[in-house]
Design a protein around this motif. Structure first.
Motif, short mmCIF file in Angstrom:
data_model
loop_
_atom_site.label_atom_id
_atom_site.label_comp_id
_atom_site.label_asym_id
_atom_site.label_seq_id
_atom_site.Cartn_x
_atom_site.Cartn_y
_atom_site.Cartn_z
N ALA A 174 -0.45 3.07 4.34
CA ALA A 174 0.37 2.79 5.37
C ALA A 174 0.62 4.09 6.04
O ALA A 174 0.97 5.02 5.36
CB ALA A 174 1.70 2.02 5.07
N VAL A 175 0.62 4.34 7.46
CA VAL A 175 0.86 5.69 7.91
C VAL A 175 1.99 5.54 8.84
O VAL A 175 1.95 4.72 9.74
CB VAL A 175 -0.43 6.35 8.59
CG1 VAL A 175 -0.02 7.64 9.19
CG2 VAL A 175 -1.72 6.10 7.54
N ALA A 176 3.06 6.38 8.97
CA ALA A 176 4.02 6.32 9.83
C ALA A 176 4.38 7.56 10.54
O ALA A 176 4.23 8.89 9.90
CB ALA A 176 5.15 5.87 8.91
N SER A 177 4.72 7.71 11.83
CA SER A 177 5.15 8.81 12.48
C SER A 177 6.21 8.61 13.42
O SER A 177 6.33 7.48 13.85
CB SER A 177 4.06 9.41 13.26
OG SER A 177 4.43 10.65 14.01
N VAL A 227 0.95 -1.14 -0.15
CA VAL A 227 -0.09 0.08 -0.17
C VAL A 227 0.62 1.24 0.16
O VAL A 227 1.97 1.26 0.52
CB VAL A 227 -0.94 -0.04 1.10
CG1 VAL A 227 -1.95 -1.19 1.04
CG2 VAL A 227 -0.36 -0.07 2.61
N PRO A 228 0.44 2.30 -0.43
CA PRO A 228 1.09 3.77 -0.39
C PRO A 228 1.31 4.13 1.12
O PRO A 228 0.48 3.75 1.93
CB PRO A 228 0.04 4.69 -1.17
CG PRO A 228 -0.93 3.84 -1.84
CD PRO A 228 -1.17 2.54 -1.17
N LEU A 229 2.26 5.04 1.04
CA LEU A 229 2.88 5.40 2.60
C LEU A 229 2.29 6.93 2.61
O LEU A 229 2.60 7.76 1.94
CB LEU A 229 4.24 5.36 2.71
CG LEU A 229 4.90 5.80 3.78
CD1 LEU A 229 4.31 5.31 5.07
CD2 LEU A 229 6.39 5.55 3.76
N VAL A 230 1.83 7.22 3.97
CA VAL A 230 1.71 8.70 4.28
C VAL A 230 2.55 8.92 5.52
O VAL A 230 2.52 8.28 6.61
CB VAL A 230 0.42 9.15 4.33
CG1 VAL A 230 0.19 10.45 5.00
CG2 VAL A 230 -0.73 8.86 3.25
N LEU A 287 10.39 -2.02 3.55
CA LEU A 287 9.45 -3.08 4.02
C LEU A 287 8.43 -3.83 2.74
O LEU A 287 8.01 -2.81 1.86
CB LEU A 287 8.38 -2.61 4.92
CG LEU A 287 9.05 -2.30 6.21
CD1 LEU A 287 8.11 -1.59 7.10
CD2 LEU A 287 9.73 -3.39 6.94
N PRO A 288 8.23 -5.01 2.53
CA PRO A 288 7.40 -5.39 1.35
C PRO A 288 6.08 -5.11 1.35
O PRO A 288 5.27 -4.99 0.11
CB PRO A 288 7.58 -7.20 1.82
CG PRO A 288 7.97 -7.15 3.05
CD PRO A 288 8.73 -6.23 3.31
#
Length: 241
Positions: free
Chosen positions: A68-71, A37-40, A132-133
């Protein structure tokens, strides 16, 4: 990157805590994703932690939409070590703003270096996350305007960005704003006492992007309407999916 915990939340979002050297972070993933999935990347303003409730709510909502959401807690932010001088600068900045006194000198001397230190950590995290895959590009950004401008200008993998507030942004980032060409969504609270309205409007005008959208709502700094998350989701759907 080392994952230290994982839990499935009640909105079918998987929350995973990680460390990347000295950088702590959180990754939210849609629990039902069957492909990458795309990443934000989601950053809070002025050193607040990655687990700040408003940020977590935005992250979970965005992950449930299929991202995918990362902080992270970047250098000088959240749980990361910071100097007594940094804490004093924060206190001086709050005091001056509450008193209606000029804050530009304090702001430049404190926030400028904070942005410079934060962006390399975000780029390090981006490298690890895209390895990450379960995550693929393109990449979006959401949150703190000053960091977002500097990151988007220096990081070609950022394909679209949503910025909040923007009244007080270091002079260096106001100049960099002219270099931005990616699609932008700019949120402005019309009655935000901590972010001068005209400065935010001038910054929007300075952005070099051909596609840029300004959403202004009445209310103070923390009063952004929840429906803006839906509009933001549609913005990322257009440019990241």
């Amino acid at each position: 990157m080392e994952f230290t915990s994982e839990q499935r939340l009640d909105d079918d979002v998987v929350e995973r805590e990680f460390t990347l050297g000295e950088i702590p972070g959180t990754l939210w993933m849609p629990g039902s994703a069957s492909a990458a999935v795309p990443l934000v990347l989601m950053a809070h303003n002025n050193g607040l932690p990655k687990n700040e409730p408003r940020l977590v709510a935005r992250a979970r909502h965005t992950a449930a939409r299929g991202y995918a959401v990362a902080s992270i807690d970047a250098a000088g932010c959240g749980s990361r070590p910071r100097s007594a001088a940094d804490d004093q600068a924060r206190a001086d900045l709050r005091k001056a703003m509450q008193a209606g006194e000029p804050v530009d000198e304090i702001f430049e001397s404190f926030i400028g270096p904070l942005v410079d230190k934060a962006v390399p950590d975000w780029r390090t995290a981006l490298d690890a996350l895209l390895a990450l895959p379960e995550i693929d590009g393109p990449v979006g950004y959401s949150g703190w305007t000053a960091v977002g401008i500097h990151l988007a200008v220096t990081e070609p993998r950022i394909a679209a960005a949503g910025f909040f507030a923007g009244g007080y942004v270091p002079l260096a980032q106001r100049e960099e704003a002219r270099q931005l060409t990616i699609p932008l969504l700019f949120l402005l609270q019309w009655d935000d006492q901590g972010n001068p309205r005209q400065r935010a409007l001038d910054l929007f005008d300075a952005f070099g992007s051909k596609e840029k959208t300004l959403h202004a709502n009445v209310g103070g700094h923390t009063g952004t309407p929840w429906f803006e998350l839906e509009d933001g989701g549609r913005f990322y759907d257009r440019h990241l999916k």
